[in-house]
Write a protein that holds these residues in place. Structure first.
Motif, PDB file in Angstrom:
ATOM      1  N   ALA A   5       1.067  15.359  23.240  1.00 58.31           N
ATOM      2  CA  ALA A   5       2.142  15.730  24.162  1.00 58.31           C
ATOM      3  C   ALA A   5       2.210  17.245  24.345  1.00 58.31           C
ATOM      4  CB  ALA A   5       3.476  15.196  23.653  1.00 58.31           C
ATOM      5  N   ILE A   6       2.108  17.980  23.242  1.00 49.34           N
ATOM      6  CA  ILE A   6       2.189  19.437  23.322  1.00 49.34           C
ATOM      7  C   ILE A   6       0.959  20.007  24.025  1.00 49.34           C
ATOM      8  CG2 ILE A   6       2.219  21.557  21.933  1.00 49.34           C
ATOM      9  CD1 ILE A   6       4.050  20.123  19.968  1.00 49.34           C
ATOM     10  N   TYR A   7      -0.192  19.391  23.799  1.00 48.52           N
ATOM     11  CA  TYR A   7      -1.403  19.804  24.507  1.00 48.52           C
ATOM     12  C   TYR A   7      -1.205  19.669  26.017  1.00 48.52           C
ATOM     13  CZ  TYR A   7      -6.324  19.940  25.914  1.00 48.52           C
ATOM     14  OH  TYR A   7      -7.514  20.255  26.525  1.00 48.52           O
ATOM     15  N   LEU A   8      -0.662  18.544  26.454  1.00 47.37           N
ATOM     16  CA  LEU A   8      -0.408  18.341  27.879  1.00 47.37           C
ATOM     17  C   LEU A   8       0.585  19.376  28.417  1.00 47.37           C
ATOM     18  CD1 LEU A   8      -0.127  14.436  28.021  1.00 47.37           C
ATOM     19  CD2 LEU A   8      -2.019  15.837  28.863  1.00 47.37           C
ATOM     20  N   LEU A   9       1.630  19.660  27.633  1.00 45.66           N
ATOM     21  CA  LEU A   9       2.630  20.631  28.064  1.00 45.66           C
ATOM     22  C   LEU A   9       2.058  22.047  28.140  1.00 45.66           C
ATOM     23  CD1 LEU A   9       5.703  19.299  26.066  1.00 45.66           C
ATOM     24  CD2 LEU A   9       5.436  19.296  28.552  1.00 45.66           C
ATOM     25  N   SER A  10       0.983  22.297  27.427  1.00 48.14           N
ATOM     26  CA  SER A  10       0.356  23.620  27.476  1.00 48.14           C
ATOM     27  C   SER A  10      -0.612  23.753  28.636  1.00 48.14           C
ATOM     28  CB  SER A  10      -0.385  23.898  26.157  1.00 48.14           C
ATOM     29  OG  SER A  10      -1.578  23.153  26.061  1.00 48.14           O
ATOM     30  N   LYS A  11      -1.039  22.621  29.197  1.00 47.57           N
ATOM     31  CA  LYS A  11      -2.123  22.639  30.185  1.00 47.57           C
ATOM     32  C   LYS A  11      -1.717  22.183  31.580  1.00 47.57           C
ATOM     33  CE  LYS A  11      -5.750  23.645  27.532  1.00 47.57           C
ATOM     34  NZ  LYS A  11      -6.692  24.733  27.823  1.00 47.57           N
ATOM     35  N   TYR A  60       8.034  29.231  31.036  1.00 44.22           N
ATOM     36  CA  TYR A  60       8.692  28.812  29.794  1.00 44.22           C
ATOM     37  C   TYR A  60       8.818  27.300  29.741  1.00 44.22           C
ATOM     38  CZ  TYR A  60      12.182  28.103  26.189  1.00 44.22           C
ATOM     39  OH  TYR A  60      12.835  27.665  25.066  1.00 44.22           O
ATOM     40  N   VAL A  61       8.488  26.728  28.568  1.00 37.96           N
ATOM     41  CA  VAL A  61       8.585  25.282  28.341  1.00 37.96           C
ATOM     42  C   VAL A  61       9.446  25.048  27.103  1.00 37.96           C
ATOM     43  CG1 VAL A  61       7.326  23.136  27.997  1.00 37.96           C
ATOM     44  CG2 VAL A  61       6.260  25.015  29.279  1.00 37.96           C
ATOM     45  N   ILE A  96       2.628  28.933  21.395  1.00 36.17           N
ATOM     46  CA  ILE A  96       3.414  27.786  20.936  1.00 36.17           C
ATOM     47  C   ILE A  96       4.236  28.270  19.758  1.00 36.17           C
ATOM     48  CG2 ILE A  96       3.367  25.426  20.068  1.00 36.17           C
ATOM     49  CD1 ILE A  96       0.609  25.111  21.370  1.00 36.17           C
ATOM     50  N   HIS A  97       5.544  28.416  19.954  1.00 38.94           N
ATOM     51  CA  HIS A  97       6.403  29.041  18.950  1.00 38.94           C
ATOM     52  C   HIS A  97       7.113  27.990  18.113  1.00 38.94           C
ATOM     53  CE1 HIS A  97       8.894  31.776  16.865  1.00 38.94           C
ATOM     54  NE2 HIS A  97       9.970  31.671  17.623  1.00 38.94           N
TER      55      HIS A  97
END
Length: 312
Positions: free
Chosen positions: A229-235, A177-178, A71-72
């Motif tokens: 939201a970021i957790y969901l986008l990572s998983k 990539y997200v 996560i950058h």
């Protein structure tokens, strides 16, 4: 899963570290030397799932820890002057590209990048020119991920440039990539001069709050909702999409948020409107759609009012 978070000492970074640890994930928190906020991460050192890495982004190729997801967040030149500094923004671009290549070497499978609403470049002046000064925000099309992007700052242009560069590089390296277009975040630990921080502090003391006209549309997302939201986008399976607006579900005139804080604090302080000079990139007009984010399961647990109550 092992999660690398760059810029982990930032407002967003510190909350993400806490959130991912609460989900029993392993977290590698990367910070530059003497980073403001880094001291707040030291409390996690007793957690065997936490590792603090002190390393500047210009030396990112020295990173020797393996991880699964990056996560950058690390980014220089986010202040008023830095946002318009092409040289600083070029350094940010080069660092992100180097980091993506490091991700390949360290075994990462997904790379999430903190893009920005500044990529759209939509301003109050743009809206007034098209819809008039008596516009109704309910009649203005929402900004979807496919809306035109016309960034007015070097900062916004750099974030947008990385959207395509990192997507293409990720495809070639086998890394998903997200691109997260993050809107306006608030919560505990935010900068003391932000509008929300200022309103809470002054209204609590029944002082007058001095602000601009606040007539543009705005979107706030509470920090805890953002972390989810970021957790969901990572998983999650992202259903073939890679660009996501990360924002709250509600768009309102900015002054309405100020009035809500005053009401929630039952403050006798006044709202003093002062004519303020807009930044060179203009006043952002934020009215995003989060339909794409909602489709992968995101639902705000807090929203604005509950988020303010949690802050105070």
């Amino acid at each position: 899963m092992r999660i690398l978070i760059t810029g982990a000492a930032s407002f967003l970074g510190r909350h993400l570290v806490e959130y991912f640890l609460s989900k029993d994930e392993e977290v590698l928190a990367l910070v530059r030397e003497n980073a403001r906020g880094a001291d707040e991460l030291l409390g996690y050192k007793a957690n065997n799932k936490f590792e603090l890495i002190v390393l500047d982004m210009k030396d990112i190729e020295r990173l020797d820890s393996d991880f699964d997801i990056c996560i950058h967040l690390a980014w220089g030149g986010i202040g008023k002057e830095g946002r318009m500094d092409a040289n600083i923004q070029r350094e940010n671009i080069n660092a992100a590209i180097k980091l993506m290549k490091v991700c390949k070497d360290r075994g990462a499978k997904r790379f999430l990048f903190a893009g920005s609403q500044a990529e759209y470049g939509q301003t109050l002046s743009d809206i007034e020119a098209k819809y008039g000064k008596d516009f109704d925000i309910n009649n203005i099309p929402r900004q979807s991920e496919d809306s035109p992007t016309k960034p007015k700052s070097k900062y916004g242009k750099a974030k947008l440039e990385l959207k395509s560069k990192l997507k293409n590089l990720g495809d070639s390296l086998g890394i998903e990539y997200v691109h997260m277009r993050i809107f306006s975040v608030f919560g505990r630990g935010d900068h003391e001069t932000s509008l929300i921080s200022t309103c809470i502090r002054d209204f609590k003391e029944n002082k007058d709050v001095h602000i601009g006209e606040c007539i543009q549309s705005w979107n706030y997302i509470y920090i805890k909702d953002l972390c989810e939201a970021i957790y969901l986008l990572s998983k999650k399976d992202l259903q073939g999409e890679f660009v996501f607006n990360v924002a709250g579900k509600t768009n309102r005139i900015l002054m309405d948020y100020v009035k809500d804080i005053k009401r929630l604090l039952d403050s006798s302080g006044g709202i003093v409107v002062e004519k303020k000079e807009a930044a060179s990139e203009g006043l952002p007009f934020l009215n995003p759609s989060i339909e794409r984010l909602s489709r992968i399961g995101f639902v705000e647990s807090y929203g604005f009012e509950k988020g303010i109550k949690d802050c105070i």
